[in-house]
Design an enzyme around this catalytic site. Structure first.
Site, PDB file in Angstrom:
ATOM      1  N   GLU A 116       0.837  -1.195   0.000  1.00  0.00           N
ATOM      2  CA  GLU A 116       0.000   0.000   0.000  1.00  0.00           C
ATOM      3  C   GLU A 116       0.875   1.250   0.000  1.00  0.00           C
ATOM      4  O   GLU A 116       2.091   1.174   0.192  1.00  0.00           O
ATOM      5  CB  GLU A 116      -0.938  -0.010   1.220  1.00  0.00           C
ATOM      6  CG  GLU A 116      -1.926  -1.176   1.183  1.00  0.00           C
ATOM      7  CD  GLU A 116      -2.911  -1.181   2.334  1.00  0.00           C
ATOM      8  OE1 GLU A 116      -2.719  -0.397   3.276  1.00  0.00           O
ATOM      9  OE2 GLU A 116      -3.856  -1.969   2.299  1.00  0.00           O
ATOM     10  N   HIS A 232      -8.911   9.545   3.475  1.00  0.00           N
ATOM     11  CA  HIS A 232      -8.587   8.482   2.522  1.00  0.00           C
ATOM     12  C   HIS A 232      -8.793   9.038   1.126  1.00  0.00           C
ATOM     13  O   HIS A 232      -9.837   9.621   0.826  1.00  0.00           O
ATOM     14  CB  HIS A 232      -9.466   7.254   2.737  1.00  0.00           C
ATOM     15  CG  HIS A 232      -8.902   6.033   2.086  1.00  0.00           C
ATOM     16  ND1 HIS A 232      -8.905   5.865   0.719  1.00  0.00           N
ATOM     17  CD2 HIS A 232      -8.305   4.936   2.592  1.00  0.00           C
ATOM     18  CE1 HIS A 232      -8.324   4.705   0.430  1.00  0.00           C
ATOM     19  NE2 HIS A 232      -7.952   4.132   1.551  1.00  0.00           N
ATOM     20  N   ARG A 279      -0.909   8.484   1.731  1.00  0.00           N
ATOM     21  CA  ARG A 279      -2.277   8.970   1.487  1.00  0.00           C
ATOM     22  C   ARG A 279      -2.469  10.454   1.770  1.00  0.00           C
ATOM     23  O   ARG A 279      -3.354  11.072   1.177  1.00  0.00           O
ATOM     24  CB  ARG A 279      -3.294   8.124   2.254  1.00  0.00           C
ATOM     25  CG  ARG A 279      -3.081   7.996   3.719  1.00  0.00           C
ATOM     26  CD  ARG A 279      -4.115   7.094   4.369  1.00  0.00           C
ATOM     27  NE  ARG A 279      -4.147   5.752   3.804  1.00  0.00           N
ATOM     28  CZ  ARG A 279      -4.744   4.719   4.377  1.00  0.00           C
ATOM     29  NH1 ARG A 279      -5.347   4.873   5.536  1.00  0.00           N
ATOM     30  NH2 ARG A 279      -4.760   3.531   3.811  1.00  0.00           N
ATOM     31  N   HIS A 340     -11.113   9.581   7.061  1.00  0.00           N
ATOM     32  CA  HIS A 340     -10.857   8.139   7.217  1.00  0.00           C
ATOM     33  C   HIS A 340     -10.318   7.767   8.587  1.00  0.00           C
ATOM     34  O   HIS A 340     -10.744   6.775   9.172  1.00  0.00           O
ATOM     35  CB  HIS A 340      -9.853   7.700   6.144  1.00  0.00           C
ATOM     36  CG  HIS A 340      -9.581   6.232   6.118  1.00  0.00           C
ATOM     37  ND1 HIS A 340     -10.576   5.290   5.934  1.00  0.00           N
ATOM     38  CD2 HIS A 340      -8.418   5.533   6.243  1.00  0.00           C
ATOM     39  CE1 HIS A 340     -10.045   4.077   5.936  1.00  0.00           C
ATOM     40  NE2 HIS A 340      -8.739   4.197   6.143  1.00  0.00           N
ATOM     41  N   ARG A 375      -0.770   8.667   9.497  1.00  0.00           N
ATOM     42  CA  ARG A 375      -0.679   7.224   9.700  1.00  0.00           C
ATOM     43  C   ARG A 375      -0.236   6.520   8.424  1.00  0.00           C
ATOM     44  O   ARG A 375      -0.769   6.763   7.347  1.00  0.00           O
ATOM     45  CB  ARG A 375      -2.042   6.682  10.125  1.00  0.00           C
ATOM     46  CG  ARG A 375      -2.103   5.165  10.243  1.00  0.00           C
ATOM     47  CD  ARG A 375      -3.511   4.708  10.584  1.00  0.00           C
ATOM     48  NE  ARG A 375      -4.411   4.889   9.468  1.00  0.00           N
ATOM     49  CZ  ARG A 375      -4.992   3.903   8.790  1.00  0.00           C
ATOM     50  NH1 ARG A 375      -4.753   2.651   9.096  1.00  0.00           N
ATOM     51  NH2 ARG A 375      -5.814   4.165   7.802  1.00  0.00           N
TER      52      ARG A 375
END
Length: 507
Positions: A116, A232, A279, A340, A375
């Protein structure tokens, strides 16, 4: 008044894992879980991607995972916490597997590891695109096997009982009978998840209203870094507000491209990692593109990916897209950023202790120092597993001289009061969500934040009066909690003077 040794508020991976371990360690002690919806309804359940854990020591290493986390956190992670959490990962994964959680494997029988955004290696352990649901299922099955665990669903904890900076339990509304119970506990664990419905456009379930953080704040617990909100980048575009369907970051890890409506792969203009940038960068880039073009959304292009492989890895995403008329073999998926994850929250130490005696916090409602300003994808389930174990280990191995029970706590004031009109609550919530999206979204500025602060202070006074004069109901107190969370985010955004990670502000 109900006495319990361990009161757990919330039924996601953090709370359930702690419950199983402490119940097993002390079979003669009472463990009570209160959760405001069904027992399996939590942010955990909706986690698609997986758990970031170093399990392939040949291609990966703890040092690489630590470095990726520190880079993503943009200088604000607590390095010792990062090292501790990542080193604990394999043990916690082994535990989940022993409890019956099933994870995808490759043709060699080894874990099929995904990649990811922000990760330098494939290290995301997953169960198709429904990892959280599989973990929740496995842990709940363990909970049901423990005779000393009681799960009370549709029970809403609306305030903590505090005496001289010590938590003695909580006041809890039974949403079915409308009775209010005073729970007296030796130790209380807040595991209440996120804050998504403060923004309306969110990947979180409707229960994510920041309750744990708000009640901890009212109890004067230390709350920190609420300005670091992760959006997100790829929620399925929908013009309405409410929970948005998440298109997992793992889809880009699998090879999908972000494009404008004209087909331009714009991420290559912003970051050399392109579609696999972290992200925060992807969300901010999409936000800039949409402001430049005035378009409603950008697009995720999966048309070049083998359809059979896609369906095998992302069956839920494929079926959901199909149900709304998107054929991923031919059509681009319209996506926008949505709230998110919250990186800040209730400050805890390495054993999960808050600044209030006998009160612990774990999972998304806590601020451990792992995430810093942003994060790293799939680090959150890992954090919840590690910290629930740390809290368990601390309580199992620390001797406490006396029972923490006190007889000085009174039951909730049960004077008959009217019920507040739900239309008022719905309208106020909609106004609050719009204010937060416009004034405290992906990119913020000083004047908007000051305006939001003034409005929130006014609403805070108004809603406090309502809580005093009307019956306790979950929707009223959720609104109260959301306003408190909004104030914390706005105030801490005003106080932050430098842009870091997911936080961007122009003065």
């Amino acid at each position: 008044m109900i006495h319990t040794n361990y009161l757990i508020i919330g039924s996601g991976v953090a709370g359930l894992t702690f419950a199983v371990k402490i119940a097993e360690q002390f079979p003669d002690k009472k463990v009570t879980i209160v959760t405001k919806a069904n027992e399996d309804e939590s942010n955990t359940k909706y986690a698609q991607g997986g758990i970031a854990i170093v399990s392939d020591k040949d291609g990966d290493s703890y040092q690489k995972h630590i470095a990726d986390t520190l880079i993503c956190g943009d200088g604000l992670c607590d390095k010792s916490v990062v090292e501790m959490v990542i080193a604990e990962g394999p043990k916690r994964l082994k535990e989940l597997i022993e409890w019956g959680a099933k994870f995808d494997k490759n043709t060699n029988g080894n874990l099929n590891l995904g990649k990811e955004g922000g990760h330098s290696e494939n290290r995301v352990v997953h169960h198709k695109d429904q990892t959280g649901q599989e973990i929740e299922r496995a842990i709940l099955s363990q909970v049901h096997q423990k005779k000393n665990i009681t799960v009370l669903d549709h029970h809403f904890a609306f305030d903590l009982i505090i005496e001289k900076n010590r938590c003695l339990g909580a006041y809890v509304l039974d949403q079915k009978t409308k009775d209010i119970y005073t729970f007296h506990s030796d130790f209380t664990l807040l595991a209440t998840g996120g804050i998504g419905h403060l923004y309306g456009h969110t990947t979180n379930p409707v229960i994510a209203t920041g309750d744990g953080i708000a009640i901890a704040f009212r109890a004067k617990a230390e709350i920190k870094e609420m300005e670091f909100i992760q959006f997100h980048p790829t929620a399925l575009y929908d013009a309405s507000t409410g929970t948005s369907f998440l298109i997992s970051e793992a889809v880009r890890g699998f090879g999908a491209y972000l494009r404008t409506k004209n087909g331009h792969r714009f991420m290559l203009d912003y970051d050399e990692r392109g579609d696999l940038a972290s992200r925060d960068i992807v969300s901010q880039s999409i936000d800039l593109e949409l402001k430049k073009s005035s378009d409603e959304c950008v697009y995720l292009d999966c048309t070049h990916i083998d359809l059979e492989d896609f369906v095998k890895h992302f069956p839920m995403i494929y079926e959901h897209c199909k149900s709304v008329g998107i054929n991923i073999a031919k059509d681009w998926i319209p996506v926008v950023p949505a709230q998110h994850y919250l990186c800040g929250g209730i400050v805890v130490d390495k054993t999960g202790k808050t600044s209030i005696e006998n009160l612990f916090a774990c999972g998304e409602c806590s601020r451990t120092g792992l995430h810093g300003a942003n994060r790293l994808a799939s680090n959150s389930l890992l954090e919840a597993l590690v910290y629930s174990d740390k809290i368990y280990t601390y309580l199992a191995n620390t001797s406490f001289k006396n029972s923490q029970f006190r007889d000085t706590v009174s039951d909730w004031n049960m004077i008959e009061k009217p019920i507040l009109n739900p239309v008022y609550i719905d309208e106020m919530k909609a106004k609050l969500q719009l204010l937060m999206r416009q004034n405290a979204g992906i990119v913020r500025n000083g004047s908007d934040l000051i305006a939001a602060k003034n409005q929130l202070n006014h609403w805070q006074d108004e809603i406090e009066e309502k809580t005093k004069n009307y019956q306790v109901r979950a929707n009223l107190w959720e609104l109260y909690n959301l306003i408190v969370i909004g104030q914390l985010i706005v105030q801490q955004s005003i106080e932050r003077t430098e842009n870091r990670g997911g936080f961007v502000k122009f003065n």
